[in-house]
Every structure is written in C-alpha cells, then in structure tokens.
Design a protein around this motif. Structure first.
Motif, PDB file in Angstrom:
ATOM      1  N   PRO A  10       0.819  -1.220   0.000  1.00  0.00           N
ATOM      2  CA  PRO A  10       0.000   0.000   0.000  1.00  0.00           C
ATOM      3  C   PRO A  10       0.850   1.266   0.000  1.00  0.00           C
ATOM      4  N   ALA A  11       2.002   1.238   0.690  1.00  0.00           N
ATOM      5  CA  ALA A  11       2.854   2.429   0.728  1.00  0.00           C
ATOM      6  C   ALA A  11       3.326   2.795  -0.671  1.00  0.00           C
ATOM      7  N   GLY A  12       3.679   1.787  -1.475  1.00  0.00           N
ATOM      8  CA  GLY A  12       4.113   2.067  -2.833  1.00  0.00           C
ATOM      9  C   GLY A  12       3.009   2.661  -3.691  1.00  0.00           C
ATOM     10  N   LEU A  13       1.799   2.115  -3.544  1.00  0.00           N
ATOM     11  CA  LEU A  13       0.684   2.614  -4.347  1.00  0.00           C
ATOM     12  C   LEU A  13       0.252   4.020  -3.917  1.00  0.00           C
ATOM     13  N   PHE A  14       0.107   4.207  -2.610  1.00  0.00           N
ATOM     14  CA  PHE A  14      -0.263   5.535  -2.130  1.00  0.00           C
ATOM     15  C   PHE A  14       0.864   6.539  -2.379  1.00  0.00           C
ATOM     16  N   GLY A  15       2.111   6.078  -2.272  1.00  0.00           N
ATOM     17  CA  GLY A  15       3.228   6.970  -2.553  1.00  0.00           C
ATOM     18  C   GLY A  15       3.236   7.429  -4.003  1.00  0.00           C
ATOM     19  N   SER A  16       2.880   6.522  -4.912  1.00  0.00           N
ATOM     20  CA  SER A  16       2.803   6.907  -6.325  1.00  0.00           C
ATOM     21  C   SER A  16       1.722   7.957  -6.547  1.00  0.00           C
ATOM     22  N   LEU A  17       0.577   7.765  -5.904  1.00  0.00           N
ATOM     23  CA  LEU A  17      -0.495   8.769  -6.021  1.00  0.00           C
ATOM     24  C   LEU A  17      -0.072  10.099  -5.403  1.00  0.00           C
ATOM     25  N   GLY A  18       0.653  10.013  -4.259  1.00  0.00           N
ATOM     26  CA  GLY A  18       1.126  11.240  -3.624  1.00  0.00           C
ATOM     27  C   GLY A  18       2.118  11.984  -4.501  1.00  0.00           C
ATOM     28  N   ALA A  19       3.029  11.243  -5.135  1.00  0.00           N
ATOM     29  CA  ALA A  19       3.994  11.877  -6.032  1.00  0.00           C
ATOM     30  C   ALA A  19       3.279  12.519  -7.217  1.00  0.00           C
ATOM     31  N   LEU A  20       2.243  11.836  -7.712  1.00  0.00           N
ATOM     32  CA  LEU A  20       1.478  12.398  -8.831  1.00  0.00           C
ATOM     33  C   LEU A  20       0.814  13.712  -8.434  1.00  0.00           C
ATOM     34  N   SER A  21       0.269  13.751  -7.222  1.00  0.00           N
ATOM     35  CA  SER A  21      -0.396  14.981  -6.773  1.00  0.00           C
ATOM     36  C   SER A  21       0.600  16.111  -6.545  1.00  0.00           C
ATOM     37  N   ILE A  22       1.828  15.794  -6.196  1.00  0.00           N
ATOM     38  CA  ILE A  22       2.829  16.827  -5.938  1.00  0.00           C
ATOM     39  C   ILE A  22       3.373  17.405  -7.248  1.00  0.00           C
ATOM     40  N   PHE A  23       3.690  16.523  -8.193  1.00  0.00           N
ATOM     41  CA  PHE A  23       4.383  16.962  -9.406  1.00  0.00           C
ATOM     42  C   PHE A  23       3.440  17.380 -10.532  1.00  0.00           C
ATOM     43  N   LEU A  24       2.138  17.341 -10.285  1.00  0.00           N
ATOM     44  CA  LEU A  24       1.215  17.847 -11.292  1.00  0.00           C
ATOM     45  C   LEU A  24       1.362  19.359 -11.434  1.00  0.00           C
ATOM     46  N   PRO A  25       1.252  19.871 -12.616  1.00  0.00           N
ATOM     47  CA  PRO A  25       1.259  21.333 -12.768  1.00  0.00           C
ATOM     48  C   PRO A  25       0.074  21.938 -12.021  1.00  0.00           C
ATOM     49  N   PRO A  26       0.236  23.107 -11.431  1.00  0.00           N
ATOM     50  CA  PRO A  26      -0.872  23.735 -10.691  1.00  0.00           C
ATOM     51  C   PRO A  26      -2.097  23.945 -11.589  1.00  0.00           C
ATOM     52  N   GLY A  27      -3.268  23.817 -10.999  1.00  0.00           N
ATOM     53  CA  GLY A  27      -4.509  24.052 -11.720  1.00  0.00           C
ATOM     54  C   GLY A  27      -5.171  22.810 -12.260  1.00  0.00           C
ATOM     55  N   ASN A  28      -4.599  21.605 -12.023  1.00  0.00           N
ATOM     56  CA  ASN A  28      -5.206  20.361 -12.497  1.00  0.00           C
ATOM     57  C   ASN A  28      -6.106  19.776 -11.417  1.00  0.00           C
ATOM     58  N   SER A  29      -7.175  20.461 -11.097  1.00  0.00           N
ATOM     59  CA  SER A  29      -8.062  20.023 -10.018  1.00  0.00           C
ATOM     60  C   SER A  29      -8.734  18.705 -10.351  1.00  0.00           C
ATOM     61  N   SER A  30      -9.093  18.504 -11.594  1.00  0.00           N
ATOM     62  CA  SER A  30      -9.779  17.267 -11.962  1.00  0.00           C
ATOM     63  C   SER A  30      -8.875  16.063 -11.759  1.00  0.00           C
ATOM     64  N   ILE A  31      -7.587  16.198 -12.087  1.00  0.00           N
ATOM     65  CA  ILE A  31      -6.660  15.078 -11.902  1.00  0.00           C
ATOM     66  C   ILE A  31      -6.415  14.847 -10.410  1.00  0.00           C
ATOM     67  N   LEU A  32      -6.355  15.919  -9.625  1.00  0.00           N
ATOM     68  CA  LEU A  32      -6.211  15.750  -8.175  1.00  0.00           C
ATOM     69  C   LEU A  32      -7.408  15.004  -7.596  1.00  0.00           C
ATOM     70  N   GLN A  33      -8.576  15.327  -8.060  1.00  0.00           N
ATOM     71  CA  GLN A  33      -9.776  14.626  -7.596  1.00  0.00           C
ATOM     72  C   GLN A  33      -9.729  13.157  -7.978  1.00  0.00           C
ATOM     73  N   LEU A  34      -9.245  12.889  -9.192  1.00  0.00           N
ATOM     74  CA  LEU A  34      -9.106  11.501  -9.619  1.00  0.00           C
ATOM     75  C   LEU A  34      -8.078  10.770  -8.754  1.00  0.00           C
ATOM     76  N   THR A  35      -6.978  11.455  -8.439  1.00  0.00           N
ATOM     77  CA  THR A  35      -5.958  10.861  -7.570  1.00  0.00           C
ATOM     78  C   THR A  35      -6.532  10.517  -6.205  1.00  0.00           C
ATOM     79  N   LEU A  36      -7.315  11.440  -5.643  1.00  0.00           N
ATOM     80  CA  LEU A  36      -7.931  11.198  -4.340  1.00  0.00           C
ATOM     81  C   LEU A  36      -8.949  10.069  -4.418  1.00  0.00           C
ATOM     82  N   ALA A  37      -9.703  10.003  -5.519  1.00  0.00           N
ATOM     83  CA  ALA A  37     -10.674   8.920  -5.696  1.00  0.00           C
ATOM     84  C   ALA A  37      -9.973   7.570  -5.763  1.00  0.00           C
ATOM     85  N   LEU A  38      -8.819   7.528  -6.447  1.00  0.00           N
ATOM     86  CA  LEU A  38      -8.056   6.279  -6.502  1.00  0.00           C
ATOM     87  C   LEU A  38      -7.545   5.891  -5.114  1.00  0.00           C
ATOM     88  N   GLY A  39      -7.154   6.894  -4.336  1.00  0.00           N
ATOM     89  CA  GLY A  39      -6.711   6.603  -2.961  1.00  0.00           C
ATOM     90  C   GLY A  39      -7.838   6.036  -2.120  1.00  0.00           C
TER      91      GLY A  39
END
Length: 208
Positions: A108-137
């Motif tokens: 789980p740490a690897g999977l959640f860590g991947s989602l966390g890295a995705l949320s950090i390195f996304l360009p600002p303003g991608n709210s829809s992708i952040l929501q998708l990341t949270l939904a996957l979590g």
C-alpha cells in the motif's frame, strides 16, 4: 482396619524402583478418572514415597536418578516478585488495530506513494486530476481494508474516517505552514490531497 502405607496404596513394595513408582502412579490415576478423592490419595502416597526417598538420599542411603522431580509443595520456594500488571487496551481497540506484515505495509505504501507523487508533481490548476488521484486513494483504502476482514461496511466507515481527518489536517497544516512554504510550488489542493493520501495509507495499513 489398618491404614495402608504409601507403597501399599500404589500396590508396590518398598524396594520398587523410581520407574516402577511413577508407572504405578500413572496407571492408577488413569484408572481413577472421575474419582477425585482417590486421585488425591494416590498423589499423596506418591509424594510421601518421594519425600522418603529424598530423606534417604540426604542420609546417603540411596542414590536418586537424575530427572526425578520431588513434590514442590513440600519444598521451600524462593520468594518471587509479583508480576507487574500489564495494562491492556480496550477490547474494541484491539479489534480495530492491525499488526500487518512488512509486505502488507510496503505494497500500500508504494501505491499511495505513487499517487502522492502524482499529486505533488502535477502542474498547478489540475483540479480534476487531483480529484481523480484522491478517488483512486479512496478505492485503494476500501480494497485493502475489505481484504483484511471482508467487512465492506467497516471498510467504508474507516475510509471515510481517514478521508475526513486527512482533509481537515491537510487544511489546518497548510494554513499553519503556508508562510514557510510559500516559495514551494505546492498549492493548497495538492498539499491537502497529499496529507489525505497519507492518512488513507495509515488507516488501510494499521486498522482493520
């Protein structure tokens, strides 16, 4: 009526060996199942014989084989310190907390860590992708919790708990740290999503 001596009670003679004494005691106890009074009499006779043999050994009259265990209740035991009472957590908390294996933590740490890295390195303003990341979590949390106890209702409640606490803590921490991290390109949505994913990982790994 004469009282039988311990040897007679076990059906032995006074020259019986230790093996014969023990075998007679065990055989008679097996035959006396359910008769507590007779079993106590047999144990008392066995103890009396052993104590007599111990006395004779101390006087140098006989040699006792290694491994013979004399009755403990007739010997002086060294004083022992009473054990420190262990405070146990409530039963509901013991049922809630899990002690996962290393694999059950790292996966789980690897999977959640991947989602966390995705949320950090996304360009600002991608709210829809952040929501998708949270939904996957949330989906990962439900999966890992339900896999433990196969109780989907409990998995939903624990996931909602992790989600709400993560959102609240994320918002609180961001407001407290906004000034020190103002130079870091991390928006409030990204920070809150990251904290929430961490909470969901902790819940799905260490609760059940």
């Amino acid at each position: 009526m004469s009282v039988q001596n311990p040897y007679e009670q076990l059906g032995l003679t006074e020259d019986a060996s230790f093996d014969e004494i023990k075998a007679a005691r065990d055989r008679l106890l097996a035959e006396s199942l359910g008769d507590r009074q007779r079993q106590e009499m047999l144990e008392t006779a066995y103890d009396a014989i052993l104590m007599e043999r111990l006395r004779m050994r101390q006087e140098g009259k006989i040699k006792v084989p290694e491994g013979v265990r004399f009755p403990e209740r007739l010997t002086t035991a060294p004083p022992s310190t009473p054990p420190t009472p262990v405070q146990q957590s409530p039963a509901w908390l013991q049922r809630l907390i899990d002690t996962p294996s290393t694999k059950d933590v790292l996966l789980p740490a690897g999977l959640f860590g991947s989602l966390g890295a995705l949320s950090i390195f996304l360009p600002p303003g991608n709210s829809s992708i952040l929501q998708l990341t949270l939904a996957l979590g949330i989906g990962l949390s439900l999966y890992f919790l339900n896999r433990k106890e196969n109780l989907f209702g409990r998995a939903i409640l624990l996931t909602l708990f992790g989600l709400l606490v993560g959102l609240l803590l994320g918002g609180l921490f961001y407001s407290l740290l906004s000034t020190p991290i103002a130079s870091i390109p991390l928006k409030d949505e990204q920070f809150i999503t990251l904290v929430t994913l961490i909470l969901l990982w902790l819940v799905s790994s260490f609760l059940r």
